[in-house]
Design a protein around this motif. Structure first.
Motif, PDB file in Angstrom:
ATOM      1  N   VAL A 202       0.943  -1.171   0.169  1.00  0.00           N
ATOM      2  CA  VAL A 202       0.158   0.029   0.043  1.00  0.00           C
ATOM      3  C   VAL A 202       0.958   1.085   0.124  1.00  0.00           C
ATOM      4  CG1 VAL A 202      -1.889  -1.022   1.046  1.00  0.00           C
ATOM      5  CG2 VAL A 202      -0.118  -0.081   2.760  1.00  0.00           C
ATOM      6  N   SER A 203       0.453   2.190  -0.882  1.00  0.00           N
ATOM      7  CA  SER A 203       1.458   3.343  -1.013  1.00  0.00           C
ATOM      8  C   SER A 203       0.330   4.644  -1.328  1.00  0.00           C
ATOM      9  CB  SER A 203       2.430   3.347  -1.794  1.00  0.00           C
ATOM     10  OG  SER A 203       2.241   2.768  -2.911  1.00  0.00           O
ATOM     11  N   VAL A 204       0.912   5.666  -1.459  1.00  0.00           N
ATOM     12  CA  VAL A 204       0.168   6.797  -2.386  1.00  0.00           C
ATOM     13  C   VAL A 204       0.899   7.044  -3.472  1.00  0.00           C
ATOM     14  CG1 VAL A 204       1.470   8.828  -1.530  1.00  0.00           C
ATOM     15  CG2 VAL A 204      -0.805   8.896  -1.829  1.00  0.00           C
ATOM     16  N   ASP A 205       0.293   7.557  -4.472  1.00  0.00           N
ATOM     17  CA  ASP A 205       1.027   7.977  -5.857  1.00  0.00           C
ATOM     18  C   ASP A 205       1.745   9.234  -5.750  1.00  0.00           C
ATOM     19  OD1 ASP A 205      -0.077   8.407  -9.370  1.00  0.00           O
ATOM     20  OD2 ASP A 205       1.921   8.879  -8.324  1.00  0.00           O
ATOM     21  N   ASP A 206       3.087   9.021  -4.990  1.00  0.00           N
ATOM     22  CA  ASP A 206       3.792  10.162  -4.804  1.00  0.00           C
ATOM     23  C   ASP A 206       4.211  11.058  -5.774  1.00  0.00           C
ATOM     24  OD1 ASP A 206       5.122   7.472  -3.170  1.00  0.00           O
ATOM     25  OD2 ASP A 206       4.976   9.280  -1.880  1.00  0.00           O
ATOM     26  N   THR A 207       4.434  10.717  -7.049  1.00  0.00           N
ATOM     27  CA  THR A 207       4.563  11.420  -8.298  1.00  0.00           C
ATOM     28  C   THR A 207       3.463  12.463  -8.446  1.00  0.00           C
ATOM     29  OG1 THR A 207       6.107   9.752  -9.105  1.00  0.00           O
ATOM     30  CG2 THR A 207       5.244  11.487 -10.783  1.00  0.00           C
ATOM     31  N   ARG A 208       2.225  11.883  -8.473  1.00  0.00           N
ATOM     32  CA  ARG A 208       1.189  12.686  -8.817  1.00  0.00           C
ATOM     33  C   ARG A 208       0.983  13.644  -7.608  1.00  0.00           C
ATOM     34  NH1 ARG A 208      -1.236  15.817 -11.209  1.00  0.00           N
ATOM     35  NH2 ARG A 208      -3.434  16.360 -11.302  1.00  0.00           N
ATOM     36  N   GLY A 209       1.199  13.330  -6.309  1.00  0.00           N
ATOM     37  CA  GLY A 209       1.052  14.202  -5.222  1.00  0.00           C
ATOM     38  C   GLY A 209       2.056  15.340  -5.507  1.00  0.00           C
ATOM     39  N   ALA A 210       3.383  15.235  -5.755  1.00  0.00           N
ATOM     40  CA  ALA A 210       4.116  16.382  -5.952  1.00  0.00           C
ATOM     41  C   ALA A 210       3.866  17.077  -7.209  1.00  0.00           C
ATOM     42  CB  ALA A 210       5.561  15.723  -6.116  1.00  0.00           C
ATOM     43  N   GLU A 211       3.070  16.434  -8.074  1.00  0.00           N
ATOM     44  CA  GLU A 211       2.763  17.296  -9.498  1.00  0.00           C
ATOM     45  C   GLU A 211       1.577  18.306  -9.059  1.00  0.00           C
ATOM     46  OE1 GLU A 211       1.671  14.443 -12.234  1.00  0.00           O
ATOM     47  OE2 GLU A 211       2.215  15.689 -13.945  1.00  0.00           O
ATOM     48  N   ILE A 212       0.687  17.788  -7.982  1.00  0.00           N
ATOM     49  CA  ILE A 212      -0.451  18.833  -7.825  1.00  0.00           C
ATOM     50  C   ILE A 212      -0.023  19.928  -6.921  1.00  0.00           C
ATOM     51  CG2 ILE A 212      -2.115  16.932  -8.258  1.00  0.00           C
ATOM     52  CD1 ILE A 212      -2.770  16.389  -5.436  1.00  0.00           C
ATOM     53  N   ALA A 213       1.034  19.543  -6.198  1.00  0.00           N
ATOM     54  CA  ALA A 213       1.660  20.426  -5.226  1.00  0.00           C
ATOM     55  C   ALA A 213       2.186  21.673  -6.186  1.00  0.00           C
ATOM     56  CB  ALA A 213       2.519  20.139  -4.332  1.00  0.00           C
ATOM     57  N   ILE A 214       3.022  21.348  -6.934  1.00  0.00           N
ATOM     58  CA  ILE A 214       3.496  22.489  -7.993  1.00  0.00           C
ATOM     59  C   ILE A 214       2.343  23.083  -8.808  1.00  0.00           C
ATOM     60  CG2 ILE A 214       5.437  22.844  -9.910  1.00  0.00           C
ATOM     61  CD1 ILE A 214       6.628  21.990  -7.083  1.00  0.00           C
ATOM     62  N   GLU A 215       1.414  22.139  -9.489  1.00  0.00           N
ATOM     63  CA  GLU A 215       0.498  22.765 -10.130  1.00  0.00           C
ATOM     64  C   GLU A 215      -0.294  23.800  -9.377  1.00  0.00           C
ATOM     65  OE1 GLU A 215      -0.624  18.856 -12.925  1.00  0.00           O
ATOM     66  OE2 GLU A 215      -1.786  19.511 -11.127  1.00  0.00           O
ATOM     67  N   HIS A 216      -0.646  23.386  -8.095  1.00  0.00           N
ATOM     68  CA  HIS A 216      -1.153  24.472  -7.098  1.00  0.00           C
ATOM     69  C   HIS A 216      -0.344  25.921  -7.117  1.00  0.00           C
ATOM     70  CE1 HIS A 216      -3.502  26.321  -3.757  1.00  0.00           C
ATOM     71  NE2 HIS A 216      -2.146  26.204  -2.951  1.00  0.00           N
ATOM     72  N   LEU A 217       0.817  25.820  -6.925  1.00  0.00           N
ATOM     73  CA  LEU A 217       1.778  27.058  -6.665  1.00  0.00           C
ATOM     74  C   LEU A 217       1.504  27.841  -8.164  1.00  0.00           C
ATOM     75  CD1 LEU A 217       4.679  25.681  -4.589  1.00  0.00           C
ATOM     76  CD2 LEU A 217       2.933  27.413  -3.885  1.00  0.00           C
ATOM     77  N   HIS A 218       1.674  27.256  -9.263  1.00  0.00           N
ATOM     78  CA  HIS A 218       1.761  27.657 -10.456  1.00  0.00           C
ATOM     79  C   HIS A 218       0.569  28.428 -10.730  1.00  0.00           C
ATOM     80  CE1 HIS A 218       2.425  26.932 -15.189  1.00  0.00           C
ATOM     81  NE2 HIS A 218       2.516  28.317 -14.847  1.00  0.00           N
ATOM     82  N   SER A 219      -0.581  27.631 -10.137  1.00  0.00           N
ATOM     83  CA  SER A 219      -2.037  28.035 -10.718  1.00  0.00           C
ATOM     84  C   SER A 219      -2.455  29.857  -9.902  1.00  0.00           C
ATOM     85  CB  SER A 219      -3.069  27.303 -10.399  1.00  0.00           C
ATOM     86  OG  SER A 219      -3.006  27.280  -8.856  1.00  0.00           O
ATOM     87  N   LEU A 220      -1.482  29.800  -8.699  1.00  0.00           N
ATOM     88  CA  LEU A 220      -1.667  31.143  -7.921  1.00  0.00           C
ATOM     89  C   LEU A 220      -0.720  32.057  -8.738  1.00  0.00           C
ATOM     90  CD1 LEU A 220      -1.286  29.506  -4.153  1.00  0.00           C
ATOM     91  CD2 LEU A 220      -3.302  30.506  -5.332  1.00  0.00           C
TER      92      LEU A 220
END
Ligand code: RIB
Length: 336
Positions: free
Chosen positions: A159-177
């Motif tokens: 069991v894990s989380v999709d680490d790569t996707r998680g980092a992607e949405i973090a950067i997308e959030h900052l970019h969108s701001l």
């Protein structure tokens, strides 16, 4: 038909006592590595087969489950371990918990200790050098579920989380701001989670068509003190940075401390994003925007897979979720 070799013959061939040979099978933590390797060589040479049935009977009835993670002081692991403990309690089982710090030698020592305790199975966050240990567990038919790591081979549950996707949405959030100069405080490059998160950051940077400049620094450990140090390094060398993504919430807490030491308002002067969504993230003076890992579901699912031992192994990757709080906002230059 030749009778199968006995443990006594193994001991004689290895040049050790009967008790030592028996300990290699039942309490390997009591035997030095050199002696253990001599006995294992004799076992291989004679084709000795331990009475697995007896050991398996004792193990299946065991109420102990090994839980070996990177760092129980990290709230991500302690919150997940609490969920594991709650699930096991329903079946009168309980966890034997240890931390490896991601060190393969420490990991091998802890797993060898557990081998002697007849545990029901082991939930493991594997280090980068876990292959040998996993082979030993498999040879002793000890059930293993990987935690916070995808499956390493077919037939292994994880069991894990999709680490790569998680980092992607973090950067997308900052970019969108509106942030264009972004810092990335990552953990040690030898840690799989750090590697996977970097892939997500790089993927986001490419998708921005060069709108973003990304600067990565590596913290020594995934903890607040390392995050504080890394943040000072980052902002001293790159004062143009207005948004920072930290590879976990503990790093982000340290980064926030460093920002305040530099009289930077959060988010007025600098936006900060974490990863995990540990309980304290929402209680901070400036509640932290972060990427949520479902710790309770991760822990419960790992414990369930270990006790149920489904016929078909399951490699489950949970979807990360962006939790927006007060630590992020458009950069000052974007605010009229
Ligand atoms: O072990 C370091 C980090 O990796 C934790 O904070 C959690 O994010 C895990 O996935």
């Amino acid at each position: 038909m030749k009778r199968p070799p006995s443990i006594r013959e193994v001991a004689q061939l290895a040049g050790v006592s009967l008790g030592t040979a028996s300990n290699v099978l039942n309490h390997p933590e009591r035997v030095s590595t050199a002696t253990r390797k001599k006995v294992e060589a004799a076992i291989d040479e004679l084709g000795f087969i331990p009475s697995e049935a007896g050991r398996r009977l004792r193990r299946v009835d065991s109420k102990l489950v090994g839980v070996i993670v990177f760092d129980v002081a990290n709230p991500f692991f302690s919150e997940a371990a609490s969920a594991i403990e709650a699930y096991l309690a329903q079946f009168s089982c309980f966890p034997v918990i240890g931390s490896t710090g991601g060190d393969p030698t420490r990991e091998a020592d802890l797993l060898r200790l557990l081998l002697g305790q007849e545990v029901r199975g082991i939930i493991l966050t594997p280090s980068s050098g876990a292959a040998e240990s996993l082979k030993l567990l498999s040879s002793r038919r000890i059930p293993v579920v990987l935690f916070d790591h995808p499956a390493l081979e077919d037939g292994m549950s994880a069991v894990s989380v999709d680490d790569t996707r998680g980092a992607e949405i973090a950067i997308e959030h900052l970019h969108s701001l509106g942030h264009r100069h972004i810092g990335f405080i990552n953990g040690s490059a030898r840690v799989r989670q750090a590697q996977a998160r970097r892939v997500g950051v790089e993927r986001s940077a490419r998708a921005s068509h060069n709108e973003l400049t990304l600067t990565e620094v590596h913290a020594a450990r995934f903890d607040a003190a390392s995050g504080e140090k890394a943040m000072h390094e980052l902002l001293t060398s790159h004062p143009e940075i207005t948004g920072v993504f930290c590879a976990n919430d503990s790093l982000a807490i340290g980064a926030m401390r460093a920002a305040r030491q530099r009289n930077l308002g959060i988010p007025q002067d600098i936006s900060i994003v974490g990863f995990d969504d540990i309980d304290v993230a929402r209680e901070l003076i400036t509640p932290l925007t972060t990427v949520r890992q479902p710790m309770t579901e991760l822990g419960t699912t790992a414990a369930q897979l270990l006790l149920e031992q489904p016929a078909h192994a399951q490699d489950i990757a949970f979807v990360p979720e962006l939790i927006v709080r007060e630590s992020t906002a458009p950069p000052r230059s974007w605010r009229i």
